[in-house]
Design a protein around this motif. Structure first.
Motif, mmCIF file in Angstrom:
data_model
loop_
_atom_site.group_PDB
_atom_site.id
_atom_site.type_symbol
_atom_site.label_atom_id
_atom_site.label_comp_id
_atom_site.label_asym_id
_atom_site.label_seq_id
_atom_site.Cartn_x
_atom_site.Cartn_y
_atom_site.Cartn_z
ATOM 1 N N GLU A 84 49.820 43.013 53.282
ATOM 2 C CA GLU A 84 51.027 43.056 52.569
ATOM 3 C C GLU A 84 50.876 42.565 51.102
ATOM 4 O OE1 GLU A 84 55.877 42.053 52.898
ATOM 5 O OE2 GLU A 84 54.578 41.230 54.355
ATOM 6 N N LEU A 85 51.295 42.936 50.209
ATOM 7 C CA LEU A 85 51.073 42.483 48.749
ATOM 8 C C LEU A 85 52.177 42.395 47.948
ATOM 9 C CD1 LEU A 85 47.856 43.019 46.447
ATOM 10 C CD2 LEU A 85 50.096 43.001 45.472
ATOM 11 N N VAL A 105 49.657 37.446 49.054
ATOM 12 C CA VAL A 105 48.953 38.419 49.931
ATOM 13 C C VAL A 105 48.543 37.746 51.342
ATOM 14 C CG1 VAL A 105 46.633 39.939 50.005
ATOM 15 C CG2 VAL A 105 47.650 39.041 47.618
ATOM 16 N N SER A 106 48.866 38.563 52.194
ATOM 17 C CA SER A 106 48.964 38.373 53.447
ATOM 18 C C SER A 106 48.089 39.490 54.581
ATOM 19 C CB SER A 106 50.197 38.186 54.308
ATOM 20 O OG SER A 106 50.992 39.279 54.190
ATOM 21 N N ASP A 161 46.266 49.723 42.855
ATOM 22 C CA ASP A 161 47.275 49.398 43.649
ATOM 23 C C ASP A 161 47.253 47.973 44.180
ATOM 24 O OD1 ASP A 161 50.050 50.300 44.517
ATOM 25 O OD2 ASP A 161 48.984 50.120 46.607
ATOM 26 N N HIS A 162 46.059 47.266 44.602
ATOM 27 C CA HIS A 162 45.842 46.070 45.240
ATOM 28 C C HIS A 162 45.448 45.284 44.211
ATOM 29 C CE1 HIS A 162 46.183 48.516 48.675
ATOM 30 N NE2 HIS A 162 45.031 49.152 48.606
ATOM 31 N N LEU A 163 46.087 45.060 42.904
ATOM 32 C CA LEU A 163 45.654 43.971 42.016
ATOM 33 C C LEU A 163 46.518 42.808 42.202
ATOM 34 C CD1 LEU A 163 45.308 45.810 38.465
ATOM 35 C CD2 LEU A 163 43.637 44.545 39.564
ATOM 36 N N ILE A 164 45.701 41.780 42.248
ATOM 37 C CA ILE A 164 46.307 40.379 42.212
ATOM 38 C C ILE A 164 46.462 39.847 41.168
ATOM 39 C CG2 ILE A 164 45.927 38.022 43.119
ATOM 40 C CD1 ILE A 164 44.492 39.458 45.649
ATOM 41 N N ARG A 165 45.540 39.982 40.097
ATOM 42 C CA ARG A 165 45.583 39.005 38.921
ATOM 43 C C ARG A 165 44.548 39.638 37.694
ATOM 44 N NH1 ARG A 165 45.093 32.775 39.128
ATOM 45 N NH2 ARG A 165 44.833 32.135 36.684
ATOM 46 N N LEU A 166 45.123 39.697 36.419
ATOM 47 C CA LEU A 166 44.117 39.893 35.511
ATOM 48 C C LEU A 166 44.112 38.871 34.354
ATOM 49 C CD1 LEU A 166 45.700 43.466 34.590
ATOM 50 C CD2 LEU A 166 43.563 43.052 35.607
ATOM 51 N N THR A 167 43.098 38.834 33.834
ATOM 52 C CA THR A 167 42.792 37.824 32.742
ATOM 53 C C THR A 167 42.218 38.660 31.553
ATOM 54 O OG1 THR A 167 42.031 35.766 34.286
ATOM 55 C CG2 THR A 167 41.522 35.606 31.848
ATOM 56 N N PHE A 168 42.540 38.440 30.345
ATOM 57 C CA PHE A 168 42.366 39.005 28.961
ATOM 58 C C PHE A 168 41.609 38.239 28.142
ATOM 59 C CE2 PHE A 168 46.226 41.193 30.658
ATOM 60 C CZ PHE A 168 45.772 42.370 30.947
ATOM 61 N N PHE A 169 40.608 38.470 27.794
ATOM 62 C CA PHE A 169 40.012 37.711 26.736
ATOM 63 C C PHE A 169 39.877 38.613 25.307
ATOM 64 C CE2 PHE A 169 38.105 36.144 30.532
ATOM 65 C CZ PHE A 169 38.132 34.633 30.538
ATOM 66 N N VAL A 170 40.830 38.159 24.470
ATOM 67 C CA VAL A 170 40.887 38.750 23.264
ATOM 68 C C VAL A 170 40.157 38.192 22.060
ATOM 69 C CG1 VAL A 170 42.676 39.996 21.840
ATOM 70 C CG2 VAL A 170 43.198 39.345 24.121
ATOM 71 N N ALA A 232 43.102 42.578 46.065
ATOM 72 C CA ALA A 232 42.865 42.234 47.634
ATOM 73 C C ALA A 232 42.023 43.609 48.118
ATOM 74 C CB ALA A 232 44.343 42.353 48.201
ATOM 75 N N LEU A 233 41.570 43.327 49.318
ATOM 76 C CA LEU A 233 40.822 44.105 49.785
ATOM 77 C C LEU A 233 41.444 44.445 51.208
ATOM 78 C CD1 LEU A 233 37.853 45.553 49.957
ATOM 79 C CD2 LEU A 233 37.056 44.009 51.379
ATOM 80 N N PRO A 234 42.043 45.833 51.269
ATOM 81 C CA PRO A 234 42.652 46.154 52.714
ATOM 82 C C PRO A 234 41.646 46.427 53.615
ATOM 83 C CG PRO A 234 42.713 47.940 51.001
ATOM 84 C CD PRO A 234 41.981 46.909 50.260
ATOM 85 N N ASP A 235 42.337 46.567 54.938
ATOM 86 C CA ASP A 235 41.556 47.070 55.966
ATOM 87 C C ASP A 235 40.975 48.374 55.699
ATOM 88 O OD1 ASP A 235 41.680 44.723 57.464
ATOM 89 O OD2 ASP A 235 43.462 45.423 58.405
#
Length: 235
Positions: A84-85, A105-106, A161-170, A232-235
């Motif tokens: 579950e995300l 995420v769990s 669909d399972h993205l947790i976080r993004l970091t942008f270096f501009v 996240a990496l789903p089953d």
């Protein structure tokens, strides 16, 4: 006063043992009694214990004591839960911010940490410092980077669909001193990409948590954006 019931299990299933041992300690007298009984007579012991086996599960009932039961149900409870995300939205004065507050995420099998993605060309050779140029403008580089992230996540068993976080270096310039003023920060391209491939992540829907960091330079002189993704990496 306490009583304990010991039972044998095999591969998570109850196996009726030949004897059951109950130790009863009386605090007032300091005496200890040891009672043994075979399964048929187990319910008739002084401590009024009852033991039943049903469909591979054991239930040990002890008056005024904690009940500990393990069997098929207990084995099932140890199975991995479905992932579950949940991304929580970020608001300021009631206005939705274009980045999420956090992602919880769990039940995930694991986490995918991608390297920093840039839109370098196929001839990029960092060791010899040759190649790697990208003829496109900032918008083209953003599209190239986001496409790389999508492909990399899918290759590693995850996805947008399972993205947790993004970091942008501009990369600059920064006309008003802030990163968001850079012509190389293209939130519009990001939204267009997500609208096509994963609409829930659009900045006006439920975007993932992110950071925007301004830099003076990136790996190559003509690179203006680098993005790091965690999923996240789903089953």
């Amino acid at each position: 006063m306490y009583r304990m019931v010991f039972s044998r299990f095999l591969d998570g299933r109850f196996v009726a043992s030949r004897t059951y041992v109950v130790r009863q300690h009386a605090i007032s007298t300091g005496r200890s009694k040891k009672l043994s009984a075979s399964p048929p007579s187990f319910a008739r012991t002084r401590s009024h214990l009852a033991c039943r086996t049903t469909a591979g599960a054991a239930l040990a009932a002890v008056p005024r004591s904690t009940i500990l039961c393990r069997g098929r149900a207990g084995h099932a409870s140890g199975r991995r839960k479905k992932m579950e995300l949940v991304t929580h939205k970020k608001f300021k004065n009631g206005r939705l911010m274009p980045w999420g507050k956090g992602t919880v995420v769990s039940g995930a099998k694991g986490t995918v940490y991608l390297c920093g993605n840039t839109a370098t060309s196929d001839d990029y050779d960092p060791a010899s410092k040759k190649g790697g140029g990208f003829a496109g403008d900032a918008a083209a580089q953003w599209r190239g980077v986001l496409g790389n992230i999508k492909s990399d996540l899918e290759e590693l068993g995850s996805g947008l669909d399972h993205l947790i976080r993004l970091t942008f270096f501009v990369r600059g310039p920064f006309p008003d001193g802030g990163v968001l003023s850079s012509p190389n920060f293209r939130l519009d391209v990001l939204d267009a990409f997500f609208a096509e491939h994963c609409p829930k992540h659009c900045s006006y829907n439920n975007p993932p948590p992110s950071e925007v960091i301004g830099v003076a330079a990136l790996a190559q002189a003509d690179i203006v954006i680098e993005i790091v993704a965690v999923a996240a990496l789903p089953d």
